[in-house]
Design a protein around this motif. Structure first.
Motif, PDB file in Angstrom:
ATOM      1  N   PRO A   1      21.032 -23.735  -9.251  1.00  0.00           N
ATOM      2  CA  PRO A   1      19.575 -23.579  -9.099  1.00  0.00           C
ATOM      3  C   PRO A   1      18.835 -24.889  -8.849  1.00  0.00           C
ATOM      4  O   PRO A   1      17.786 -24.890  -8.207  1.00  0.00           O
ATOM      5  CB  PRO A   1      19.156 -22.936 -10.430  1.00  0.00           C
ATOM      6  CG  PRO A   1      20.396 -22.291 -10.958  1.00  0.00           C
ATOM      7  CD  PRO A   1      21.524 -23.163 -10.516  1.00  0.00           C
ATOM      8  N   SER A   2      19.355 -25.999  -9.371  1.00  0.00           N
ATOM      9  CA  SER A   2      18.667 -27.269  -9.162  1.00  0.00           C
ATOM     10  C   SER A   2      18.680 -27.704  -7.699  1.00  0.00           C
ATOM     11  O   SER A   2      17.817 -28.469  -7.265  1.00  0.00           O
ATOM     12  CB  SER A   2      19.310 -28.357 -10.025  1.00  0.00           C
ATOM     13  OG  SER A   2      20.679 -28.516  -9.706  1.00  0.00           O
ATOM     14  N   VAL A   3      19.649 -27.224  -6.937  1.00  0.00           N
ATOM     15  CA  VAL A   3      19.745 -27.585  -5.524  1.00  0.00           C
ATOM     16  C   VAL A   3      18.742 -26.791  -4.691  1.00  0.00           C
ATOM     17  O   VAL A   3      18.320 -27.239  -3.617  1.00  0.00           O
ATOM     18  CB  VAL A   3      21.190 -27.361  -5.027  1.00  0.00           C
ATOM     19  CG1 VAL A   3      21.338 -27.735  -3.562  1.00  0.00           C
ATOM     20  CG2 VAL A   3      22.163 -28.168  -5.875  1.00  0.00           C
TER      21      VAL A   3
ATOM     22  N   SER B   1      19.209   2.041   8.545  1.00  0.00           N
ATOM     23  CA  SER B   1      18.374   3.216   8.292  1.00  0.00           C
ATOM     24  C   SER B   1      16.901   2.879   8.161  1.00  0.00           C
ATOM     25  O   SER B   1      16.070   3.779   8.063  1.00  0.00           O
ATOM     26  CB  SER B   1      18.852   3.932   7.032  1.00  0.00           C
ATOM     27  OG  SER B   1      18.760   3.061   5.908  1.00  0.00           O
ATOM     28  N   GLY B   2      16.569   1.610   8.112  1.00  0.00           N
ATOM     29  CA  GLY B   2      15.175   1.198   8.026  1.00  0.00           C
ATOM     30  C   GLY B   2      14.723   0.787   6.647  1.00  0.00           C
ATOM     31  O   GLY B   2      13.612   0.271   6.496  1.00  0.00           O
ATOM     32  N   THR B   3      15.554   0.988   5.635  1.00  0.00           N
ATOM     33  CA  THR B   3      15.187   0.579   4.280  1.00  0.00           C
ATOM     34  C   THR B   3      15.382  -0.917   4.111  1.00  0.00           C
ATOM     35  O   THR B   3      16.232  -1.528   4.773  1.00  0.00           O
ATOM     36  CB  THR B   3      16.041   1.329   3.248  1.00  0.00           C
ATOM     37  OG1 THR B   3      17.434   1.038   3.494  1.00  0.00           O
ATOM     38  CG2 THR B   3      15.797   2.823   3.339  1.00  0.00           C
ATOM     39  N   VAL B   4      14.603  -1.494   3.223  1.00  0.00           N
ATOM     40  CA  VAL B   4      14.617  -2.938   2.990  1.00  0.00           C
ATOM     41  C   VAL B   4      15.179  -3.207   1.599  1.00  0.00           C
ATOM     42  O   VAL B   4      14.701  -2.639   0.595  1.00  0.00           O
ATOM     43  CB  VAL B   4      13.203  -3.544   3.110  1.00  0.00           C
ATOM     44  CG1 VAL B   4      13.219  -5.020   2.735  1.00  0.00           C
ATOM     45  CG2 VAL B   4      12.686  -3.355   4.525  1.00  0.00           C
ATOM     46  N   GLU B   5      16.181  -4.036   1.535  1.00  0.00           N
ATOM     47  CA  GLU B   5      16.736  -4.502   0.260  1.00  0.00           C
ATOM     48  C   GLU B   5      16.207  -5.898  -0.006  1.00  0.00           C
ATOM     49  O   GLU B   5      16.441  -6.821   0.778  1.00  0.00           O
ATOM     50  CB  GLU B   5      18.260  -4.510   0.326  1.00  0.00           C
ATOM     51  CG  GLU B   5      18.914  -4.949  -0.988  1.00  0.00           C
ATOM     52  CD  GLU B   5      20.424  -4.969  -0.883  1.00  0.00           C
ATOM     53  OE1 GLU B   5      21.073  -5.402  -1.855  1.00  0.00           O
ATOM     54  OE2 GLU B   5      20.957  -4.557   0.172  1.00  0.00           O
ATOM     55  N   LEU B   6      15.486  -6.042  -1.094  1.00  0.00           N
ATOM     56  CA  LEU B   6      14.839  -7.312  -1.393  1.00  0.00           C
ATOM     57  C   LEU B   6      15.869  -8.404  -1.631  1.00  0.00           C
ATOM     58  O   LEU B   6      16.937  -8.176  -2.222  1.00  0.00           O
ATOM     59  CB  LEU B   6      13.945  -7.169  -2.621  1.00  0.00           C
ATOM     60  CG  LEU B   6      12.738  -6.227  -2.476  1.00  0.00           C
ATOM     61  CD1 LEU B   6      11.942  -6.199  -3.763  1.00  0.00           C
ATOM     62  CD2 LEU B   6      11.850  -6.655  -1.321  1.00  0.00           C
ATOM     63  N   GLY B   7      15.527  -9.606  -1.189  1.00  0.00           N
ATOM     64  CA  GLY B   7      16.394 -10.751  -1.368  1.00  0.00           C
ATOM     65  C   GLY B   7      16.117 -11.496  -2.661  1.00  0.00           C
ATOM     66  O   GLY B   7      15.322 -11.052  -3.505  1.00  0.00           O
TER      67      GLY B   7
ATOM     68  N   LEU C   1      13.055 -16.245  -7.690  1.00  0.00           N
ATOM     69  CA  LEU C   1      12.941 -17.701  -7.736  1.00  0.00           C
ATOM     70  C   LEU C   1      11.790 -18.128  -8.640  1.00  0.00           C
ATOM     71  O   LEU C   1      10.844 -17.372  -8.861  1.00  0.00           O
ATOM     72  CB  LEU C   1      12.715 -18.250  -6.329  1.00  0.00           C
ATOM     73  CG  LEU C   1      13.863 -18.124  -5.326  1.00  0.00           C
ATOM     74  CD1 LEU C   1      13.430 -18.645  -3.971  1.00  0.00           C
ATOM     75  CD2 LEU C   1      15.091 -18.864  -5.810  1.00  0.00           C
ATOM     76  N   PRO C   2      11.835 -19.358  -9.163  1.00  0.00           N
ATOM     77  CA  PRO C   2      10.669 -19.888  -9.884  1.00  0.00           C
ATOM     78  C   PRO C   2       9.461 -19.995  -8.950  1.00  0.00           C
ATOM     79  O   PRO C   2       9.596 -19.994  -7.719  1.00  0.00           O
ATOM     80  CB  PRO C   2      11.148 -21.273 -10.353  1.00  0.00           C
ATOM     81  CG  PRO C   2      12.633 -21.208 -10.329  1.00  0.00           C
ATOM     82  CD  PRO C   2      12.995 -20.265  -9.228  1.00  0.00           C
ATOM     83  N   ARG C   3       8.297 -20.096  -9.552  1.00  0.00           N
ATOM     84  CA  ARG C   3       7.072 -20.076  -8.760  1.00  0.00           C
ATOM     85  C   ARG C   3       7.018 -21.230  -7.773  1.00  0.00           C
ATOM     86  O   ARG C   3       6.615 -21.052  -6.611  1.00  0.00           O
ATOM     87  CB  ARG C   3       5.853 -20.123  -9.677  1.00  0.00           C
ATOM     88  CG  ARG C   3       4.533 -20.106  -8.920  1.00  0.00           C
ATOM     89  CD  ARG C   3       3.350 -20.347  -9.834  1.00  0.00           C
ATOM     90  NE  ARG C   3       3.192 -19.277 -10.809  1.00  0.00           N
ATOM     91  CZ  ARG C   3       2.228 -19.265 -11.727  1.00  0.00           C
ATOM     92  NH1 ARG C   3       1.369 -20.268 -11.805  1.00  0.00           N
ATOM     93  NH2 ARG C   3       2.139 -18.259 -12.574  1.00  0.00           N
TER      94      ARG C   3
END
Length: 921
Positions: free
Chosen positions: A523-525, A561-567, A572-574
């Motif tokens: 995560p630091s990278v 199919s048109g559905t979206v899978e969130l990444g 992530l931190p703000r």
């Protein structure tokens, strides 16, 4: 006398008895006693008895144990004071036992150390020069494990004099006749410098003199290498203090940088002026110059010994690396001094410039270059780390080297060969600790000739590609790459003729891969990569982003199919989220594929409101800059307005209602969307462009509502309906869509469509039925103001288009009379079958419309509709239908009177007409 012959004669002769002696005649004067040997003679009869008999005298409360009751003692019952006294005993065994006893007391009674730590140090520091090895080792262990950590905690002023005494004994031990005492004194010095670095500057000059003396002694090289390692380790820590002070612009009396030692060193600053401090630094530099020659000779000796052996000795290898580390620190000190302006001391002037560096330092480094060449020619990986450290030293001096002393082409090949071997090194931990040359690559590239840069850049690119995201080297790689990509950091600027430009794209192409892998593994990278991408986008706004397309996966992936899978973006931190959103502004070619994914992220309940608003602002800025097409932006804003979920909803739980005010977030989002739309130009044209998008959302609402109403009749599908209800936009979403129309063009002819009229009428009915629920969402308890919030955009539309108003009134009349087949498919509510409730709903809507003075003129055109509703109410009151109870008739009468009163206020009818209408009731 002869032997008798024959047996008879012999037996007769043996049987004869001897003759008795004749008795003496006369008296006996003394009696003779026969005594056995060893028997004690009896005392004489006249002897005097001198035996004394006495009883033991026992005095109470006189034992040593009673005197020590309550005192801290060791296993042998000795107190701390007694043990400290025994540390000076002439017998080495007693001194050893005393130190062990002190350690025992400190472990069992920590309060003794807190109370008497100063006295303990003042007494034990005398044992630094002890002739017994075990005593010295025991003292070192006690200081390292117990006393120094306790002294660092309180940082008392009383410890200042204690450390001065300790340093005095250490310096005395460094000049001791015994070599063992000298070597252990350097270990004590290292321990003091590590724990109290600010105590070193006062003795720096004298300490370096002792280093020169002991390292010049050939005995230390011929003896065990572990002894040489202890001296070099202490030298490395002392040089680190000088290097830190030189790098931060401090003088010799400010070499300490440990927090616990700052207060300790303040007392010495008052005693020195700036001139004496500068002179002390000058003297130290001269001693370091002499140390270089000694260390280089040591490296040559150690290198020749290692080359002669078939296997590398661990201690010899450690000694060689320590000597190279000390040389590296000295070179860094000299480079920092060369970069400083010259110091003027009165009339004299001392200058440490490049010419001095070449004549005093680089001359000795020629031997070191020969060592590296000999190791490199062997081609054995076991010499890799030695060459790596040598290369690090020369990289530090690269700014002051010229091609006459060191061939730049061969040196670049040498460094590139070291980078190429990174992939083949098995011991990754050792490699990560020693591969510090990566940070020096930008300076080498900037100083190297143009025809030699290719070796370095190619090796650097290959090593960077093969680096793992969780490797400790990834951050140095990214830092070096950023310096070579962004000229404002180091001044490195590649022209079109340079070979470095062809590697820029290769470096940038690897960043999205590192970004996606680092979110889970390192995560630091993540933040470092995002910052680097942002700086690249700012500095190269016209960069081709075709190979950065994998960056879009950060926000999500759209399936076939048109559905979206969130990444992973929503996790992530703000600060990382803000960086990722800012990158999209500069990578404009990625925006068309990212807008829909961003909309899905914005509709997630996990995303914070501040990030939601940031996304809208960045996309709006991208549209203004011409980087985002208007249709994409309109689609994004419409999608947010229509599908933003507000909690709590109609079927929310108690926990959902306590999550926070998502309604306040939607209000802010609503204002931001309307402001963005108003900035896009002519409202009617903008509405024309986005009307298909709005219609699509309206159709989606109609489909959900139709399915919901049809399934509510079956109890088996109740939970399916709950799920569908959660997906249907609330009244606030419909209110937002109507506000978009009002903001852009309230008088648009698009609303004359029959489907649009049904949507408006259904929306008014739903709002009237949902009043009790909307009050719980944070509005004021006044139902009038609640309903006015929902119908405000409809009133504006009615004011701009009277035909829409008349058609809506007709639709409301059909609902009140029960003829709502066309209207039932556009509302999300299951309409009541009771006619009395329907009439009350329509009556409340008409009353609110009549309360607005701007609509009086337009409502007069629909007086026939209102009259028809009044007639229908009268008919229900007069009829005896089985479904109309007495309570329903009371509700109808109240609605009838309210509606008639509002009709009189419209001045649509004569009073006589309405009075006659009511008298017939």
């Amino acid at each position: 006398m002869g032997r008798p012959k024959g047996g008879a004669a012999a037996s007769s002769s043996s049987s004869k008895k001897p003759k008795a002696k004749p008795k003496q005649r006369g008296g006996v004067d003394f009696k003779k006693y026969k005594h056995k040997v060893g028997r004690k003679l009896p005392p004489p009869k006249n002897a005097t008895n001198t035996e004394i008999k006495s009883k033991a005298i026992v005095l109470p409360e006189q034992s040593m144990a009673s005197e020590r009751a309550g005192m801290a003692v060791n296993k042998r019952g000795l107190t701390l004071r007694e043990l400290l006294q025994q540390t000076g005993h002439y017998n080495a065994n007693v001194r050893r036992a005393a130190l062990n006893g002190i350690k025992d007391i400190i472990v069992k009674h920590p309060s003794e150390l807190r109370l008497h730590k100063v006295a303990i140090v003042e007494k034990l520091q005398e044992r630094i020069c002890d002739t017994d090895k075990v005593v010295r080792e025991s003292l070192f262990s006690i200081l390292q494990s117990f006393i120094f950590p306790s002294l660092k905690e309180d940082n008392a002023i009383s410890t200042r004099s204690t450390l001065f005494l300790l340093m005095a004994n250490i310096l005395n031990g460094m000049t001791h006749l015994s070599m063992d005492v000298q070597l252990v004194s350097f270990r004590f010095l290292e321990l003091v410098v590590i724990n109290f670095p600010s105590s070193f500057p006062r003795y720096a000059e004298q300490v370096f003199n002792n280093f020169l003396a002991v390292l010049s002694n050939d005995r230390i090289h011929l003896q065990d290498k572990s002894k040489l390692n202890s001296v070099l380790s202490a030298l490395g820590h002392c040089l680190s203090q000088v290097a830190y002070a030189t790098e931060n612009g401090n003088t010799s009396n400010r070499l300490g940088h440990n927090v616990s030692g700052r207060e300790l060193w303040k007392c010495t600053l008052d005693e020195d002026n700036s001139g004496s401090r500068a002179f002390a630094m000058s003297s130290i530099l001269m001693k370091l110059q002499n140390l270089i020659q000694i260390l280089v000779n040591s490296v040559e000796v150690l290198a020749s010994e290692l080359s002669a052996k078939s296997t590398i000795d661990a201690q010899s290898s450690e000694a060689l690396l320590s000597a190279l580390h000390c040389l590296d620190l000295i070179c860094k000190i000299f480079i920092q001094e060369v970069k400083k302006p010259q110091m003027k001391l009165g009339r004299s002037k001392t200058q440490f410039g490049p010419e001095w560096l070449k004549s005093s330092v680089l001359v000795y480094m020629m031997k070191l270059w020969g060592v590296s060449r000999s190791f490199h020619e062997k081609g054995d990986d076991k010499y890799y780390f030695f060459n790596l450290k040598i290369a690090e030293i020369f990289l530090c001096l690269s700014a002051c080297m010229d091609n006459t002393m060191f061939p730049a082409d061969k040196f670049c090949q040498f460094v590139s060969s070291l980078l190429a071997k990174v992939k083949t090194i098995r011991n990754k931990d050792t490699m990560e600790k020693n591969l510090n040359i990566i940070t020096s690559i930008p300076d080498l590239v900037s100083n190297a000739p143009d025809d030699s840069k290719g070796y370095i850049l190619e090796a650097f690119t290959d090593a960077f590609r093969d680096c793992k995201v969780d490797c400790k080297l990834i951050l140095p790689y990214l830092d070096a790459m950023g310096k070579m990509l962004l000229p404002e950091k180091t001044g490195i600027l590649f022209t079109e003729k340079d070979s470095g430009l062809e590697y820029h794209g290769a470096w940038v192409d690897e960043l999205p891969r590192f970004l996606l892998q680092s979110i889970d593994k390192a995560p630091s990278v993540t933040k470092v990569v995002l910052e680097l991408l942002l700086r690249i986008g700012q500095y190269f706004p016209t960069m081709e982003c075709g190979n950065l397309h994998s960056f879009v996966k950060l926000f999500g992936v759209k399936s076939s199919s048109g559905t979206v899978e969130l990444g992973p973006f929503i996790k992530l931190p703000r600060d990382c989220q803000e960086l990722a959103i800012s990158c999209l502004y500069y990578f404009s070619s990625l925006l068309p594929d990212t807008v829909e994914l961003l909309a899905s992220c914005c509709l997630s309940d996990v995303l914070e409101p501040i990030i939601l608003f940031k996304i809208v602002e960045v996309l709006q800025s991208s549209y203004k800059a011409g980087n985002l097409h208007i249709t994409d932006q309109l689609s994004f804003l419409s999608l947010l307005m229509a599908r933003f979920r507000i909690h709590p909803g109609p079927f929310c739980t108690q926990e959902d209602s306590q999550k926070g005010s998502s309604l306040s977030t939607f209000k802010s989002l609503n204002h931001l969307i309307l402001t963005s739309l108003s900035e896009m130009g002519d409202g009617s044209l903008v509405l024309e462009l986005m009307w298909d998008i709005l219609s699509k959302e309206i159709v989606r609402i109609q489909n959900y509502a139709f399915l919901l109403c049809s399934h509510l009749k079956t109890i088996e599908l109740f939970y399916i309906c709950l799920f569908m209800q959660a997906q249907i936009p609330s009244l606030h979403n419909m209110n937002g869509l109507f506000r978009i129309i009002v903001t852009l063009d309230a008088g648009t002819c698009k609303l004359m469509n029959e489907d649009a009229i049904k949507v408006i009428a259904g929306y008014l009915i739903d709002a009237a039925m949902d009043l009790s629920k909307t009050i719980e969402l944070g509005f004021q308890s006044d139902q009038t103001r609640v309903f006015q919030y929902f119908i405000k955009p409809c009133i504006i539309i009615f004011c701009q288009n009277e035909k829409v108003l008349c058609c809506t009134l007709e639709m409301l009349k059909s609902f009140a009379t029960g003829d709502d087949h066309g209207l039932s498919c556009v509302s999300k509510l299951n309409y009541p079958g009771e006619l009395s409730r329907r009439i009350c709903i329509v009556t409340s809507i008409l009353i609110f419309l009549c309360n607005d003075g701007k609509l009086h003129k337009h409502l007069s055109l629909g007086k026939s509709v209102i009259k028809g509703i009044l007639q229908h109410i009268r008919h229900l009151m007069d009829s005896n239908l089985p479904g109309v109870t007495y309570e329903d008739k009371q509700k109808l009468r109240f609605a009838f009177e309210q509606l008639k009163t509002k009709a009189l206020q419209l001045n649509c009818w004569d009073r006589s007409e309405l009075e006659g209408f009511s008298s017939t009731t």
